[in-house]
Design an enzyme around this catalytic site. Structure first.
Site, PDB file in Angstrom:
ATOM      1  N   SER A  19       0.833  -1.207   0.000  1.00 29.32           N
ATOM      2  CA  SER A  19       0.000   0.000   0.000  1.00 29.32           C
ATOM      3  C   SER A  19       0.866   1.255   0.000  1.00 29.32           C
ATOM      4  O   SER A  19       2.022   1.243   0.433  1.00 29.32           O
ATOM      5  CB  SER A  19      -0.913   0.021   1.218  1.00 29.32           C
ATOM      6  OG  SER A  19      -1.622  -1.178   1.335  1.00 29.32           O
TER       7      SER A  19
HETATM    8  N1  SAH Z   1      -0.696  -4.641   3.927  1.00 26.82           N
HETATM    9  C1  SAH Z   1       0.013  -4.994   2.733  1.00 26.82           C
HETATM   10  C2  SAH Z   1      -0.787  -4.673   1.499  1.00 26.82           C
HETATM   11  C3  SAH Z   1      -1.214  -5.926   0.848  1.00 26.82           C
HETATM   12  S1  SAH Z   1      -2.383  -5.792  -0.457  1.00 26.82           S
HETATM   13  C4  SAH Z   1       1.388  -4.373   2.707  1.00 26.82           C
HETATM   14  O1  SAH Z   1       1.683  -3.539   3.566  1.00 26.82           O
HETATM   15  O2  SAH Z   1       2.187  -4.734   1.830  1.00 26.82           O
HETATM   16  C5  SAH Z   1      -3.656  -6.827   0.175  1.00 26.82           C
HETATM   17  C6  SAH Z   1      -3.293  -8.267   0.451  1.00 26.82           C
HETATM   18  O3  SAH Z   1      -4.482  -8.918   0.860  1.00 26.82           O
HETATM   19  C7  SAH Z   1      -2.783  -9.052  -0.764  1.00 26.82           C
HETATM   20  O4  SAH Z   1      -1.515  -9.585  -0.478  1.00 26.82           O
HETATM   21  C8  SAH Z   1      -3.827 -10.167  -0.938  1.00 26.82           C
HETATM   22  O5  SAH Z   1      -3.268 -11.405  -1.351  1.00 26.82           O
HETATM   23  C9  SAH Z   1      -4.406 -10.264   0.461  1.00 26.82           C
HETATM   24  N2  SAH Z   1      -5.738 -10.876   0.544  1.00 26.82           N
HETATM   25  C10 SAH Z   1      -6.801 -10.731  -0.271  1.00 26.82           C
HETATM   26  N3  SAH Z   1      -7.853 -11.471   0.169  1.00 26.82           N
HETATM   27  C11 SAH Z   1      -7.430 -12.091   1.300  1.00 26.82           C
HETATM   28  C12 SAH Z   1      -8.055 -12.996   2.232  1.00 26.82           C
HETATM   29  N4  SAH Z   1      -9.310 -13.420   2.103  1.00 26.82           N
HETATM   30  N5  SAH Z   1      -7.320 -13.437   3.272  1.00 26.82           N
HETATM   31  C13 SAH Z   1      -6.037 -13.039   3.448  1.00 26.82           C
HETATM   32  N6  SAH Z   1      -5.395 -12.179   2.609  1.00 26.82           N
HETATM   33  C14 SAH Z   1      -6.079 -11.716   1.552  1.00 26.82           C
END
Ligand code: SAH
Length: 221
Positions: free
Chosen positions: A64
């Site tokens: 993000s």
């Molecule tokens: N907080 C992260 C941003 C990740 S983007 C950072 O700082 O880098 C959102 C993430 O949510 C992705 O990696 C995606 O794979 C995950 N995601 C989506 N649906 C999900 C679910 N049901 N359970 C766990 N993770 C999920």
């Protein structure tokens, strides 16, 4: 004063993109200064680590934007004593920022590859108060519940009931609600069975992908 370009870029991020907007909590600004975002992005993006934008991290996912990470952390109103659930580990960057501000963090990711990579990064940086779990974050993570705060970096139309259940009464949840291009980041306060909803700003996150009844993730893989 340093002449390390990444350290300079980090200070610019703090002044311009965070302090220059509405990130005013000194603990959050300190945490954003302490966590080296360059360690959470692929080598090819190191020089862009402090640009205020999302960057690709593999598996079709992104780390993000720094402002959004700081805004989510600020909206949790953490004082250092809390147990926090972070849904969507991705690179592990948001988890690291939360771990600087709370007592302990559980972070859950559906992609095993991303989770393992994030766990290795967090370990290398010396974080001892973060538990990385592979699984469906829409179900929360019951073994470590209840949580004083829950954040999600993936959007859903409604608050997943398991997440609301695993939030302590009086606790805060920060997550994007909405479809593909009409999401709003909300700060939610739990009051018994009710919740107080505060919209923060429009945003665009990847979707929160739930498992189906057979245990397969929908849409992908
Ligand atoms: N907080 C992260 C941003 C990740 S983007 C950072 O700082 O880098 C959102 C993430 O949510 C992705 O990696 C995606 O794979 C995950 N995601 C989506 N649906 C999900 C679910 N049901 N359970 C766990 N993770 C999920």
């Amino acid at each position: 004063m340093t002449d390390d370009p990444l350290a300079l870029a980090r200070e610019t991020m703090l002044k311009r993109h965070l302090g220059g907007r509405d990130i005013s909590d000194p603990r959050v600004l300190d945490a954003m200064r302490r966590v080296p975002r360059e360690e959470f992005v692929p080598e090819a993006y190191r020089d862009a680590a402090y640009d205020d934008r999302a960057l690709g991290i593999g598996c079709g996912q992104t780390i993000s934007q720094p402002y959004v990470v700081a805004a989510i952390a600020q909206a949790c109103c953490l004082n250092g004593s809390e147990h926090v659930l972070d849904v969507g580990t991705g690179s592990g960057y948001q988890a690291a920022v939360l771990a600087e501000l709370a007592a302990s963090v559980v972070t859950i990711e559906r992609h095993g590859e991303l989770s393992r990579h994030a766990a290795a990064t967090l370990d290398r940086l010396g974080y001892k108060n973060i538990l990385c779990v592979v699984g469906d974050g829409t179900l929360g993570y019951a073994p470590e519940a209840p949580y004083d705060a829950i954040v999600a970096a993936a959007a859903t139309l409604e608050i997943p009931p398991a997440l609301f259940e695993q939030l302590r009464d009086g606790g805060r949840m920060v997550l994007p609600l909405g479809g593909f291009d009409d999401q709003v980041l909300y700060a939610i306060r739990k009051h018994g069975a009710k919740s107080q909803m505060m919209p923060l700003f429009p945003c665009r996150f990847v979707p929160l992908v739930p498992e189906d009844a057979e245990g397969r993730m929908q849409n992908e893989e």
